[in-house]
Design a protein around this motif. Sequence first.
Motif, short mmCIF file in Angstrom:
data_model
loop_
_atom_site.label_atom_id
_atom_site.label_comp_id
_atom_site.label_asym_id
_atom_site.label_seq_id
_atom_site.Cartn_x
_atom_site.Cartn_y
_atom_site.Cartn_z
N SER A 269 -7.09 5.39 -6.05
CA SER A 269 -6.78 4.13 -5.37
C SER A 269 -5.95 3.20 -6.24
O SER A 269 -5.13 2.43 -5.74
N SER B 222 -0.21 -0.55 -8.51
CA SER B 222 -1.65 -0.82 -8.51
C SER B 222 -2.08 -1.64 -9.72
O SER B 222 -1.37 -1.75 -10.72
N ALA B 223 -3.29 -2.18 -9.62
CA ALA B 223 -3.87 -2.96 -10.72
C ALA B 223 -4.18 -2.05 -11.91
O ALA B 223 -4.05 -2.47 -13.07
N ILE C 32 -10.17 -0.41 -14.30
CA ILE C 32 -9.36 -1.58 -14.67
C ILE C 32 -9.98 -2.30 -15.86
O ILE C 32 -9.30 -2.65 -16.84
N ASN D 81 -1.30 5.49 -5.93
CA ASN D 81 -0.67 4.42 -5.14
C ASN D 81 0.31 3.67 -6.03
O ASN D 81 0.10 3.56 -7.24
N MET E 19 -2.61 0.35 0.50
CA MET E 19 -2.69 1.59 -0.25
C MET E 19 -2.35 2.76 0.66
O MET E 19 -3.00 2.95 1.70
N ARG F 260 -7.36 0.86 -7.91
CA ARG F 260 -8.01 -0.47 -7.90
C ARG F 260 -9.47 -0.44 -8.35
O ARG F 260 -10.19 -1.42 -8.20
N THR F 261 -9.93 0.67 -8.92
CA THR F 261 -11.33 0.81 -9.32
C THR F 261 -11.68 -0.16 -10.45
O THR F 261 -11.12 -0.06 -11.55
#
Length: 264
Positions: free
Chosen positions: A135, A164-165, A142, A161, A1, A137-138
Motif C-alpha cells: 500500500s 506513497s508515504a 513509515i 503505489n 491507491m 501507507r503502513t
Amino acid sequence: MTTESPSEYNNLETLPTAAILAGMNRLDRTVPETVAKALPQIEKLVEAIVARLSAGGRLFYIGAGTSGRLGVVDASECPPTFGVPAEMVVGIMAGGDSAIRVAVEGAEDDAEQAWKDLQAHNISTKDVLVGIAASGRTPYVIGGLTQARAAGVATGCVVCNAGSAVAAAAEFPVEVVTGPEFLTGSTRLKAGSAQKMVLNMLTTATFVRLGYVRGNKMVDMKLSNVKLVERGERMLMEELGIGEAEAAELLKQHGSVRAALQAR
C-alpha cells in the motif's frame, strides 16, 4: 491507491475455474514488465546495500502482513543459499514471529513499534533498512523508516503505489506500481509477486557483488540435505572435471564447495 482500485474482472463467483485461472494468469504476466520499469531504482538500493554489508553492516526488512512475510522468507533463505550468518539479513514482522502464521490485528497500525523492534537488534548507522509495504501507507513501516533515517541508518523500500508515504520516508525508494488486483485489494496477488521478485533481486545481486557466487554457482551454500550435497558434487565434477566418487570425497573432506575448489 491503485492497488485498491476495483478489479477489471467482476462477478467472479459466476466464473468457471478455467476463466478464473486465465484471468489471474493474464494479470500476473504484467508483473515482470512492471518490475523492469523500476530497475534503476532497484540498482540504487542494491548499491547502497552492498556498500553497507561490505563494511560489516546488516540488511533489515520490516513489513506487515504479506509484505512482512515476504521479507522474513527472503531473509531466511540467505544463509542456506549463500552461506552467510543468519544475522546478516534480518526479517522483522509487525506483531512478532507469531504473526508469520496468524494475523495480529492492529500490529501494522503502531507507528512506534518498528523502531523498538529494530533497536532490539542494535541497528546502527552501519546497517540498511528496507521497508516493504504494498500500500505504501503502513504506519509500522513509515514509523520504522522515519526513525531509522533520522538516526542515520540508510533506508530503502519496496512499494506498489506511486507517491506513497513509505516511499517519501525512504532514501532509496523502489516503486513497482502493479495496479488493480484480480480480487480487488488482495495485494498478496500481483503486488506480492512483484515484491518477491524485487527482494530476490536485492539479495541475489548483493551477494553476487560481495563474492558469494562463483561463475553461476552457489559455492557457499550450506550442505544441509541430500539434494544440496548432490548439487555440490555436481559443481565439483563440472568445475574440476572429476568423477562422482572423487567429488563426493572432496566435499566430505572440505565441507563446502568453495573450500574443495580452493584445495584443488
